[in-house]
Write a protein that holds these residues in place. Sequence first.
Motif, short mmCIF file in Angstrom:
data_model
loop_
_atom_site.label_atom_id
_atom_site.label_comp_id
_atom_site.label_asym_id
_atom_site.label_seq_id
_atom_site.Cartn_x
_atom_site.Cartn_y
_atom_site.Cartn_z
N GLY A 6 18.46 -20.96 8.25
CA GLY A 6 17.18 -21.19 7.61
C GLY A 6 17.08 -22.58 7.00
N ASN A 7 16.56 -22.63 5.77
CA ASN A 7 16.30 -23.89 5.10
C ASN A 7 17.46 -24.33 4.21
N MET A 8 18.66 -23.87 4.54
CA MET A 8 19.82 -24.17 3.72
C MET A 8 20.20 -25.64 3.82
N TYR A 9 21.09 -26.09 2.94
CA TYR A 9 21.58 -27.46 2.99
C TYR A 9 22.33 -27.70 4.30
N GLU A 10 22.11 -28.86 4.88
CA GLU A 10 22.65 -29.12 6.22
C GLU A 10 24.17 -29.14 6.26
N SER A 11 24.83 -29.51 5.16
CA SER A 11 26.29 -29.57 5.15
C SER A 11 26.94 -28.21 4.90
N VAL A 12 26.14 -27.24 4.41
CA VAL A 12 26.68 -25.92 4.09
C VAL A 12 26.86 -25.10 5.36
N THR A 13 28.06 -24.55 5.52
CA THR A 13 28.34 -23.72 6.70
C THR A 13 28.18 -22.23 6.42
N HIS A 14 28.41 -21.83 5.16
CA HIS A 14 28.36 -20.40 4.82
C HIS A 14 27.77 -20.22 3.42
N THR A 15 27.29 -19.00 3.17
CA THR A 15 26.91 -18.59 1.83
C THR A 15 27.78 -17.41 1.42
N HIS A 16 27.99 -17.28 0.12
CA HIS A 16 28.84 -16.20 -0.36
C HIS A 16 28.32 -15.75 -1.72
N ASN A 17 28.17 -14.44 -1.89
CA ASN A 17 27.62 -13.90 -3.13
C ASN A 17 28.47 -12.73 -3.62
N GLU A 18 29.08 -12.94 -4.77
CA GLU A 18 29.86 -11.87 -5.39
C GLU A 18 29.09 -11.20 -6.52
N ILE A 19 28.00 -11.82 -6.93
CA ILE A 19 27.13 -11.27 -7.96
C ILE A 19 25.74 -11.09 -7.35
N SER A 20 25.15 -9.96 -7.55
CA SER A 20 23.81 -9.71 -6.99
C SER A 20 22.93 -9.06 -8.05
N GLY A 21 21.63 -9.11 -7.80
CA GLY A 21 20.68 -8.52 -8.71
C GLY A 21 19.54 -9.48 -8.99
N THR A 22 18.70 -9.14 -9.93
CA THR A 22 17.55 -9.97 -10.26
C THR A 22 17.97 -11.12 -11.16
N CYS A 23 17.64 -12.33 -10.74
CA CYS A 23 18.00 -13.52 -11.51
C CYS A 23 17.24 -13.55 -12.83
N ALA A 24 17.95 -13.91 -13.89
CA ALA A 24 17.36 -13.93 -15.23
C ALA A 24 16.30 -15.00 -15.39
N HIS A 25 16.30 -16.01 -14.53
CA HIS A 25 15.35 -17.11 -14.70
C HIS A 25 13.92 -16.71 -14.31
N ALA A 26 13.78 -15.72 -13.46
CA ALA A 26 12.47 -15.15 -13.12
C ALA A 26 11.44 -16.18 -12.66
N CYS A 27 11.87 -17.16 -11.88
CA CYS A 27 10.93 -18.13 -11.32
C CYS A 27 10.03 -17.41 -10.32
N THR A 28 8.73 -17.58 -10.43
CA THR A 28 7.82 -16.80 -9.59
C THR A 28 7.90 -17.21 -8.12
N TYR A 29 8.36 -18.42 -7.83
CA TYR A 29 8.39 -18.92 -6.46
C TYR A 29 9.70 -18.60 -5.74
#
Length: 238
Positions: A6-29
Amino acid sequence: MHRSKGNMYESVTHTHNEISGTCAHACTYCYMKAILGINERPLVFKESSNREHLGSGNVIFVGSAVDIWAEGIPSEWITKVLDHCGQYGNRYLFQSKNPARFLEFKDHPVMKKAILVTTIETNRWYDAMGKAPRVEERAEAMSQLAAEGFRTGVTIEPIMEFDHNELVGLVTKCKPEIVYIGKNTYKPVLLDEPKPEEVIDLALALKREGCDKVKLKKNILPYVQPEIEKRKKLKAKR
């Protein structure tokens, strides 16, 4: 761990998430609303992900689905994430709208091997920015990190209407080795966006101020491409 797409950073090869849930910052976008939905989800630490083999030679965006540095994320969770990353020979990208929290963990050896990125989507404040720290606070924390020798980066995404000199000042204060500029990708939310010529002027100004790598992300290129072509033609006529 997942392959970057997708629209990820071009140098990034992978994503990794050990924490999940609703982000506290609550940005509408937040684009994660399109993936996870708009309903609140409790934050959880995924032990199975903390045991996953991360390989070697990868560039991994850790915490791409939720800001793991937000206030309210237990420090012991962050320590477990960093300890896990430290077991493997990869490069890591950590991104947060609360970069002051990076300073809390600056002595962890993984932090010196990572690029630390913050979002500064505008110099102004809009309700769409939710409960995240003010952009001035973000820039100040990044300035401290850069002064201590940490690698820093800035993403201006989703870019919103801004004041040119003020935004240039905030971004350059972070001493970023790379700056990304991107557009809003969460279609249900409409943002006040700058004109294409303002985006190009911003990118050029950042380069003049010492930001050698200023990257226009794939999602904004169609928006600014006509302006780029227009300027090329005017330059050719001179």
